[in-house]
Design a protein around this motif. Sequence first.
Motif, PDB file in Angstrom:
ATOM      1  N   ASP A 206      52.324  -2.125 -16.901  1.00  0.00           N
ATOM      2  CA  ASP A 206      53.239  -1.005 -17.148  1.00  0.00           C
ATOM      3  C   ASP A 206      52.479   0.301 -17.398  1.00  0.00           C
ATOM      4  N   LYS A 207      51.352   0.207 -18.064  1.00  0.00           N
ATOM      5  CA  LYS A 207      50.571   1.401 -18.402  1.00  0.00           C
ATOM      6  C   LYS A 207      49.931   2.044 -17.167  1.00  0.00           C
ATOM      7  N   TYR A 208      49.489   1.238 -16.204  1.00  0.00           N
ATOM      8  CA  TYR A 208      48.696   1.755 -15.092  1.00  0.00           C
ATOM      9  C   TYR A 208      49.458   1.914 -13.769  1.00  0.00           C
ATOM     10  N   PHE A 209      50.713   1.489 -13.720  1.00  0.00           N
ATOM     11  CA  PHE A 209      51.491   1.604 -12.485  1.00  0.00           C
ATOM     12  C   PHE A 209      52.716   2.473 -12.711  1.00  0.00           C
ATOM     13  N   ASP A 210      53.101   3.189 -11.666  1.00  0.00           N
ATOM     14  CA  ASP A 210      54.257   4.082 -11.726  1.00  0.00           C
ATOM     15  C   ASP A 210      55.502   3.399 -11.175  1.00  0.00           C
ATOM     16  N   GLU A 211      56.654   3.956 -11.495  1.00  0.00           N
ATOM     17  CA  GLU A 211      57.956   3.466 -11.035  1.00  0.00           C
ATOM     18  C   GLU A 211      57.908   3.160  -9.532  1.00  0.00           C
ATOM     19  N   ASP A 212      58.476   2.022  -9.157  1.00  0.00           N
ATOM     20  CA  ASP A 212      58.620   1.592  -7.759  1.00  0.00           C
ATOM     21  C   ASP A 212      57.309   1.233  -7.067  1.00  0.00           C
ATOM     22  N   GLU A 213      56.202   1.188  -7.786  1.00  0.00           N
ATOM     23  CA  GLU A 213      54.953   0.739  -7.166  1.00  0.00           C
ATOM     24  C   GLU A 213      54.962  -0.775  -7.025  1.00  0.00           C
ATOM     25  N   THR A 214      54.150  -1.260  -6.081  1.00  0.00           N
ATOM     26  CA  THR A 214      53.963  -2.695  -5.912  1.00  0.00           C
ATOM     27  C   THR A 214      52.673  -3.100  -6.605  1.00  0.00           C
ATOM     28  N   VAL A 215      52.782  -4.133  -7.426  1.00  0.00           N
ATOM     29  CA  VAL A 215      51.636  -4.666  -8.161  1.00  0.00           C
ATOM     30  C   VAL A 215      51.254  -5.985  -7.508  1.00  0.00           C
ATOM     31  N   ASP A 216      50.026  -6.072  -7.005  1.00  0.00           N
ATOM     32  CA  ASP A 216      49.532  -7.330  -6.449  1.00  0.00           C
ATOM     33  C   ASP A 216      48.031  -7.408  -6.702  1.00  0.00           C
ATOM     34  N   ILE A 217      47.414  -8.452  -6.207  1.00  0.00           N
ATOM     35  CA  ILE A 217      45.993  -8.656  -6.506  1.00  0.00           C
ATOM     36  C   ILE A 217      45.149  -7.492  -5.988  1.00  0.00           C
ATOM     37  N   ASP A 218      45.523  -6.938  -4.832  1.00  0.00           N
ATOM     38  CA  ASP A 218      44.735  -5.840  -4.258  1.00  0.00           C
ATOM     39  C   ASP A 218      44.880  -4.553  -5.062  1.00  0.00           C
ATOM     40  N   THR A 219      46.114  -4.206  -5.450  1.00  0.00           N
ATOM     41  CA  THR A 219      46.296  -2.963  -6.214  1.00  0.00           C
ATOM     42  C   THR A 219      45.683  -3.080  -7.611  1.00  0.00           C
ATOM     43  N   LEU A 220      45.716  -4.278  -8.192  1.00  0.00           N
ATOM     44  CA  LEU A 220      45.071  -4.484  -9.496  1.00  0.00           C
ATOM     45  C   LEU A 220      43.558  -4.315  -9.382  1.00  0.00           C
ATOM     46  N   LYS A 221      42.970  -4.804  -8.298  1.00  0.00           N
ATOM     47  CA  LYS A 221      41.526  -4.637  -8.080  1.00  0.00           C
ATOM     48  C   LYS A 221      41.190  -3.168  -7.843  1.00  0.00           C
ATOM     49  N   GLU A 222      42.011  -2.466  -7.044  1.00  0.00           N
ATOM     50  CA  GLU A 222      41.766  -1.049  -6.753  1.00  0.00           C
ATOM     51  C   GLU A 222      41.750  -0.212  -8.024  1.00  0.00           C
ATOM     52  N   LYS A 223      42.607  -0.547  -8.976  1.00  0.00           N
ATOM     53  CA  LYS A 223      42.676   0.206 -10.230  1.00  0.00           C
ATOM     54  C   LYS A 223      41.657  -0.284 -11.260  1.00  0.00           C
ATOM     55  N   GLY A 224      40.871  -1.307 -10.895  1.00  0.00           N
ATOM     56  CA  GLY A 224      39.837  -1.814 -11.788  1.00  0.00           C
ATOM     57  C   GLY A 224      40.365  -2.639 -12.949  1.00  0.00           C
ATOM     58  N   LEU A 225      41.590  -3.161 -12.809  1.00  0.00           N
ATOM     59  CA  LEU A 225      42.192  -3.916 -13.911  1.00  0.00           C
ATOM     60  C   LEU A 225      41.810  -5.386 -13.906  1.00  0.00           C
TER      61      LEU A 225
END
Length: 86
Positions: free
Chosen positions: A16-35
């Motif tokens: 919730d802290k690192y993603f904006d409304e309507d974004e898709t959260v998956d393994i790739d986006t989590l890696k891109e954000k360094g989470l």
Amino acid sequence: KGEKIREVAINIDTIDKYFDEDETVDIDTLKEKGLIHKSAGCIKVLGRGDVTKALTVCAREFSGSAAQKIKAAGGTVLTAGQVVDI
């Protein structure tokens, strides 16, 4: 012997802290954000904290409370078998 897939857990308050409304959260986006670590093979979403926005979250596994909180915020929960590449 086969390689073990590295499962990584992440809590919904972090998502919730690192993603904006309507974004898709998956393994790739989590890696891109360094989470999560680049070597992670799959993710499990845990229910610590709250979700304040609608997100589409794709993961191998969800705790019951995490899935419930994501849906309550207007989001979508997708398990690995439901994810379709477009």
